[in-house]
Design a protein around this motif. Structure first.
Motif, PDB file in Angstrom:
ATOM      1  N   MET A  21      45.093   3.167  56.841  1.00 51.60           N
ATOM      2  CA  MET A  21      44.399   4.311  56.256  1.00 51.60           C
ATOM      3  C   MET A  21      44.184   5.392  57.313  1.00 51.60           C
ATOM      4  O   MET A  21      44.226   5.124  58.506  1.00 51.60           O
ATOM      5  CB  MET A  21      43.028   3.889  55.719  1.00 51.60           C
ATOM      6  N   THR A  22      43.890   6.586  56.810  1.00 48.65           N
ATOM      7  CA  THR A  22      43.527   7.641  57.740  1.00 48.65           C
ATOM      8  C   THR A  22      42.094   7.395  58.197  1.00 48.65           C
ATOM      9  O   THR A  22      41.385   6.564  57.649  1.00 48.65           O
ATOM     10  CB  THR A  22      43.598   9.024  57.069  1.00 48.65           C
ATOM     11  N   GLU A  60      39.589   8.077  55.472  1.00 51.34           N
ATOM     12  CA  GLU A  60      39.648   7.070  54.409  1.00 51.34           C
ATOM     13  C   GLU A  60      38.908   5.788  54.825  1.00 51.34           C
ATOM     14  O   GLU A  60      38.320   5.102  53.994  1.00 51.34           O
ATOM     15  CB  GLU A  60      41.107   6.743  54.063  1.00 51.34           C
ATOM     16  N   ALA A 101      40.506   9.413  47.242  1.00 51.78           N
ATOM     17  CA  ALA A 101      40.562  10.422  48.299  1.00 51.78           C
ATOM     18  C   ALA A 101      39.502  11.499  48.131  1.00 51.78           C
ATOM     19  O   ALA A 101      39.054  12.099  49.102  1.00 51.78           O
ATOM     20  CB  ALA A 101      41.960  11.047  48.335  1.00 51.78           C
ATOM     21  N   ASP A 135      42.189  13.281  59.325  1.00 49.26           N
ATOM     22  CA  ASP A 135      43.334  12.953  58.492  1.00 49.26           C
ATOM     23  C   ASP A 135      44.484  12.296  59.256  1.00 49.26           C
ATOM     24  O   ASP A 135      45.594  12.181  58.753  1.00 49.26           O
ATOM     25  CB  ASP A 135      43.826  14.214  57.758  1.00 49.26           C
ATOM     26  N   PRO A 181      46.335   8.956  60.874  1.00 54.76           N
ATOM     27  CA  PRO A 181      46.304   7.508  60.635  1.00 54.76           C
ATOM     28  C   PRO A 181      45.447   6.843  61.706  1.00 54.76           C
ATOM     29  O   PRO A 181      45.583   7.152  62.891  1.00 54.76           O
ATOM     30  CB  PRO A 181      47.771   7.084  60.793  1.00 54.76           C
ATOM     31  N   ARG A 197      45.496   3.999  62.992  1.00 49.64           N
ATOM     32  CA  ARG A 197      46.184   3.141  63.948  1.00 49.64           C
ATOM     33  C   ARG A 197      46.763   3.926  65.125  1.00 49.64           C
ATOM     34  O   ARG A 197      47.154   3.346  66.130  1.00 49.64           O
ATOM     35  CB  ARG A 197      47.292   2.352  63.261  1.00 49.64           C
TER      36      ARG A 197
END
Lengths: 632, 242, 259
Positions: free
Chosen positions: C98-99, C102, C123, C144, C146, C148
């Motif tokens: 997820m971002t 999120e 969202a 916004d 990611p 990771r």
């Protein structure tokens, strides 16, 4: 059954346990070190039976039989080494599920190779020189070869145990099972270690197969049967535990032997033929063990396996481009009936193929829903397809339910099955979850297969055709199209909704998800149920499209087809399963018609795809797109 | 500095599309303890993994005791006498202390000039790490973090290395263990080993290192002797704190 | 509940053993409102076991865990979270697919009990509130991206924002600065301390960085071999002979004689 008869069956079971143990031990070793679930392990076992048969009959005598068994084990070990060097070495860095695809392709290729080399007939080997007689035990005659087999199992167990505990090779295997990269950084050549472990596993499978030729004929169906048995044994015993594998082999073989021994029992109100329960029995044992001990009898919780797969991109809403593409495809499909009627390149077959593809899409999309975002790798999705298909067909046949009602009832029945099985399945993870789902699917299949009076047994249910106007292919095609579109869009919508986020959260980090109040098991359970429900739609549509349903259409092959479709398209993308299902269904329908050796051809195609598109077709295009986009 | 044991020239590395290291060049002399310092994410661990050949996408030349090892596999690099102790320890938890040591075992070796490298046996290592001597048959998974940290160093030493890459030995262990680790490094240096250390704890680095390279965003921002870094709070402020 | 009136969390005789080995033995302590309490001790002293019992990952063999007077021992982590106990992990855990925003939204959705909604896109939910939380940990610029892709120190900040999503009364932080550089460590803990003061949250954290502990903790408790061996302020702990012996050593590997 008398006590003597009972004890005699126990001995019978022990001799069968040895064969099970040999193949399972090899599978377990290979998985431990390489982290590859070798679906071709049953094929190596089958090769063992054929090669040993050739030695025993072509050379003959003591040399041909006993020498042949040793030579077979070595040859199969060598074949294993070759497979590792030529194929597996290239895909160790691919996502784990992708490796499954590659080994499944090998199953197809090896099966056709055996068909080509040895022909389709069953081949029974000679009796074992030196063990032709039988020994009187408990008032019955037990073949002396069975006694020999009883001894072989524990001997191999002891040898393996000593190797693992006392030798450096064994310590290296155990260390590599936990952390192969670190073993390499300490100066150990992993390539050699991997090849030798794979060869050892293959050798054990080959030996197991070779030892069977004096008992059972070599047969082309052996590969998947042996694979299923080996899986059950490994999972029941605990992944990676060799003593566990022996214990499990004994339990499973005994349960089967006792089922045969009990035979037909009349309970007064119902007569049950237990010998037919052998199919279900092993999977029932597995299900019970996994529910009570999630890591098998002697297994331990698997530490986090170092993931080397590419991490997943965040979900982004469809781009205008993708929406346009989707709408275009939909419009084209709606026009397909017109196209099929055109004189130039139309063909009624086009619509039949279209229906097959659409059903495959529903099937694959529902599997992807739990496999991708849910992280639950179901190996038994055929169960919900089967519940839908049989549910619809049987409701029509026995209750005379109308077409529409049956089509609605199909997904609801599948939902019930998914709620029941899923409740157990979500308590496990990884390979164990995969195997439990497989077990449930086999139970459904076996129930259908053996409950002849109700389901028609191996003949299945026939004559379930849709009423007008749906008897026209083009109308049925449009119905299927509508349901497929609804199913795919609804699943997509769920993934973008809070529920989909919760499901992915539970997959990404269960610990963190629980720590923000998400009940991960329940979320995954409901996800599983939704997937079952949608899959049931595919099953219902399938039954009416073919006018019939038979056990073979819901066999393990269908579950694996589903996996292939999802992985082919790319498990990390939402459009992947659609593309994968389409490509797969078209390939299956076209390639199958071209050649007797369709399996090998299919396998070869899968191998090419695996080596060329390690992220699946859509994944590969997406990566290419990003690359091109990044440059401009 | 006389003969360099390890010489790294314009080393770069990528994870997927992300570039982590930018043309790093540095040396570790024989018998020298060199610290790679910098924040988390600066590229210290990546540098070590790249030297060990554990990162697929890399460029540049790594020379170890006169031989180019940039194209070798990790196991080949380890067999030339380059030991690696990873940050997260990576003990084989199912294996006992003795078995863990055995996995690391390699034949005795010599320095390029023919002088014998320090060679290690479990007995010698138990003298160096008395805690381990108390539990030779305990599975690695049932040891505390500090004991595992010692075992991972001991396991690397079983390969009789000429140089050890020691990734954050003070991370996540109690101060008492950190102190023991510092004493161990000083002992190893006395034995003639070279050590490349990655470290964030300046107090620890001060105790053991001769020279320092400060890494930031995959580039070397500062280099000099440990004494220079210790004596200059300004350099420390600039490169080692936010 | 007279004794626990002023305390947010109270442990009474907490005990847990694994296969006959005592991991935590008869540990009792209290955390007052707004208190910043450090738990230190050698590796394997039972700190993580303590944490895992407080947040529900483990059930204690005996003893009570009182959260504002209510015994929460043995409850599931998600239920304890709903009572207002947040947690960050030693190895920071975010949802990698997820971002950043999120990640925070998922926590807010759960807090609002909207997890099982199937239709309206996630969202758009709680986006403003999520941005606000990210702003508090200085991560609004990466909303916004990611998650990771973040550097480890930033992941820790995002994790903090996630942990704050349910307005916790108590924050459990297991080695919050593990794997961070000296400067980053201070930055993160300063941030936590500020939030704690602003919101009146209590924090229980474990830590091996003595610089951080001595600089920020209101109070320090020391665990060794599963037992609580010391409880006091920085000066008292630093001068404690037993703590020196089992944990500090000579002290030359950390701060130069903290004042």
């Amino acid at each position: 059954m008398t006590l003597n008869a009972f004890l005699f069956q126990v001995l019978n079971g022990l001799s069968a346990a040895s064969g099970l143990f040999l193949i399972a031990a090899g599978l377990s070793l290979i998985f431990g070190v390489t982290r590859i679930v070798n679906l071709a392990h049953g094929s190596l076992y089958m090769l063992g039976t054929y090669i040993a048969y050739s030695f025993a009959t072509k050379i003959g005598g003591v040399t041909g039989f006993w020498g042949g068994i040793i030579a077979t084990a070595l040859i199969v070990g060598l074949i294993g080494a070759l497979i590792e060097i030529v194929l597996l070495r290239r895909i160790y860095r691919a996502p784990e599920l992708f490796q499954l695809l590659a080994t499944f392709a090998l199953v197809l290729v090896i099966n056709d190779a055996a068909l080509w080399l040895w022909g389709p007939a069953d081949l029974l080997g000679p009796r074992a020189p030196g063990f032709r007689g039988a020994i009187e035990i408990l008032g019955r005659r037990l073949p002396s070869y069975d006694l020999f087999l009883i001894v072989i199992g524990p001997l191999v167990l002891l040898a393996l145990h000593l190797t693992l505990a006392r030798t450096r090779f064994g310590r290296l295997i155990r260390a590599a099972t936990q952390d192969r990269e670190m073993v390499g950084a300490l100066g150990v050549n992993q390539a050699v270690l991997f090849t030798s472990v794979f060869a050892l596993g293959a050798l054990l499978a080959g030996l197991g197969g070779a030892l069977q030729i004096a008992r059972e004929p070599a047969n082309l169906a052996t590969d998947l049967i042996a694979l299923g048995d080996a899986f059950v044994v490994v999972v029941v015993g605990g992944m990676g535990s060799i003593p566990g594998a022996y214990l499990a082999a004994v339990i499973i073989a005994e349960v089967k032997a006792l089922c045969v021994g009990i035979g037909v029992v009349d309970f007064g109100f119902i007569t049950i033929n237990f010998s037919k329960f052998t199919l279900v029995a092993e999977f029932l044992v597995m299900a019970i063990v996994l529910i009570a001990r999630p890591y098998g009898l002697l297994g331990k919780a698997q530490g986090a396996v170092r993931s080397i797969a590419e991490p997943e991109e965040p979900l982004r809403p469809a781009t205008p481009m993708l929406k346009l593409l989707g709408a275009t495809v939909l419009v084209l499909l709606v026009c397909l009936p017109l196209l099929a009627q055109s004189t130039y390149f139309g063909s009624p077959y086009l619509l039949v193929l279209g229906i097959d593809v659409l059903i495959a899409i529903i099937f694959a999309a529902s599997l992807h829903f739990i496999m991708g975002p849910g992280g639950m790798h179901s190996f038994g999705h055929a169960a919900y397809f089967g519940l839908g298909a049989y549910g619809a067909a049987l409701l029509v046949k026995w209750l005379g339910l109308p077409f529409g009602a049956a089509l609605v009832a199909a997904p609801l029945l599948a939902l019930c099955g998914a709620l029941l099985f899923g409740w157990f399945a979500v308590r496990l993870s990884g390979v164990y979850l995969a195997m439990l789902t497989l077990a449930f699917a086999q139970i459904v299949w076996a129930a259908v297969f053996q409950w002849e009076g109700f389901t028609g047994g191996s003949n299945g249910v026939i004559g379930v055709w849709p009423p007008p106007p749906f008897d026209k292919t083009w109308v049925y095609f449009l119905l299927t199209l509508a349901l497929a579109a609804i199913a795919v869009l609804a699943l997509r919508r769920f993934l973008f909704a809070p529920f989909g986020y919760a499901m992915r959260a539970g997959r990404d980090s269960p610990l963190r998800a629980e720590a923000i109040g998400i009940d991960v098991k329940r979320v995954h359970w409901l996800g599983f149920a939704i997937a079952g429900l949608v899959c049931g739609i595919a099953g219902g549509l399938f039954a009416f499209a073919k006018g019939s349903i038979s056990p073979e259409t819901i066999h393990i092959n269908r579950s694996i087809d589903g996996l292939v479709m999802v992985l082919l398209g790319g498990v990390q993308t939402l459009t992947g399963p659609i593309v994968g299902a389409s490509v797969f269904a078209v390939l299956q329908d076209t390639v199958m018609r071209q050649t007797e050796y369709w399996r090998a051809l299919m396998g070869a195609i899968i191998l090419v795809l695996v080596l060329a598109f390690p992220q699946g077709i859509v994944g590969a295009f997406a990566a290419l797109w990003r690359k091109v986009g990044g440059r401009t | 500095m006389n003969d360099a044991m390890l010489k790294v020239e314009s080393l770069s590395a990528w994870y997927g599309a992300a570039r982590i290291l930018y043309d790093l060049s540095f040396e570790v002399g024989r018998g020298e303890v060199v610290a790679l310092m910098g924040r988390n994410g600066a590229g210290k661990s990546t540098t070590m993994r790249a030297i060990m050949g554990m990162i697929g996408q890399r460029q540049g030349t790594v020379t170890f005791s006169g031989e180019d090892i940039s194209r070798l596999e990790p196991y080949q690099i380890a067999r030339r006498g380059l030991g690696f102790t990873p940050e997260d320890r990576r003990i084989f938890s199912d294996l006992t202390v003795m078995e863990n040591l055995d996995i690391g075992r390699q034949p005795a070796r010599q320095f390029p000039d023919g002088a014998p490298a320090p060679s290690w046996t479990p007995e010698r290592l138990f003298a160096l790490f008395p805690n381990l001597a108390e539990m030779p048959h305990r599975p690695g998974g049932r040891m505390s973090g500090g004991e595992q940290q010692m075992l991972t160093v001991a396991r690397t030493l079983m390969g009789n290395p000429l140089l050890v890459l020691l990734d954050e030995p003070s991370e996540g262990v109690a101060p008492l263990i950190v102190e023991q680790m510092a004493n161990t490094i000083i002992e190893l240096k006395k034995e003639g080993l070279s050590i490349l250390l990655s470290e964030q704890n300046i107090h620890f680095a001060e105790l053991v290192s001769d020279r320092v390279y400060v890494l930031e965003k995959g580039q070397i921002q500062w280099q000099g002797t440990m004494a220079q870094l210790s004596g200059s709070p300004e350099i420390q402020r600039t490169y080692l704190t936010v | 509940m007279s004794a626990s009136d002023s305390s947010v969390l109270e442990l009474r005789g907490l005990t847990k053993s694994f296969g006959g080995v005592h991991a935590v033995r008869d540990v009792s302590l209290k955390i007052g409102k707004g208190e910043f309490l450090a738990m230190i001790g050698p590796n394997g002293a039972g700190k993580s076991t303590c944490f895992n019992m407080i947040n529900g990952q483990l059930a204690p063999d005996s003893g009570q865990i009182l959260c504002e007077g209510k015994n929460i021992a043995g409850l599931a982590p998600r239920d304890i979270w709903r009572l207002g106990v947040g947690r960050t992990f030693q190895v920071a855990a975010t949802f990698g697919s997820m971002t950043v925003i999120e990640n925070v939204q998922t926590a807010l959705i759960s807090h609002a009990r909207e997890t099982y909604r199937l239709w309206r896109p996630a969202a758009s939910r709680h986006r403003a509130r999520a941005l606000d939380l990210l702003r508090q940990v200085n991560m609004q610029g990466a909303a916004d991206r990611p998650s990771r892709e973040l550097a480890y120190g930033d992941v820790k900040r995002v994790e903090l924002a996630i942990a704050l999503a349910n307005d916790p009364k108590l924050l459990l932080m297991d080695e919050p600065t593990a794997g961070m550089g000296a400067g980053e460590r201070h930055g993160l803990i300063e941030l936590v301390k500020r939030l704690v003061v602003e919101r009146g949250i209590s924090v229980l954290f474990t830590e091996h960085s003595m610089d951080v502990v001595f600089a920020f903790a209101d109070r320090i408790v020391v665990l060794a071999r599963g037992r609580l061996i010391a409880d006091g302020d920085a000066t008292a702990i630093r001068d404690n002979e037993q703590v020196r012996e089992v944990y500090f050593g000579t002290g030359k590997t950390f701060a130069r004689a903290p004042a």
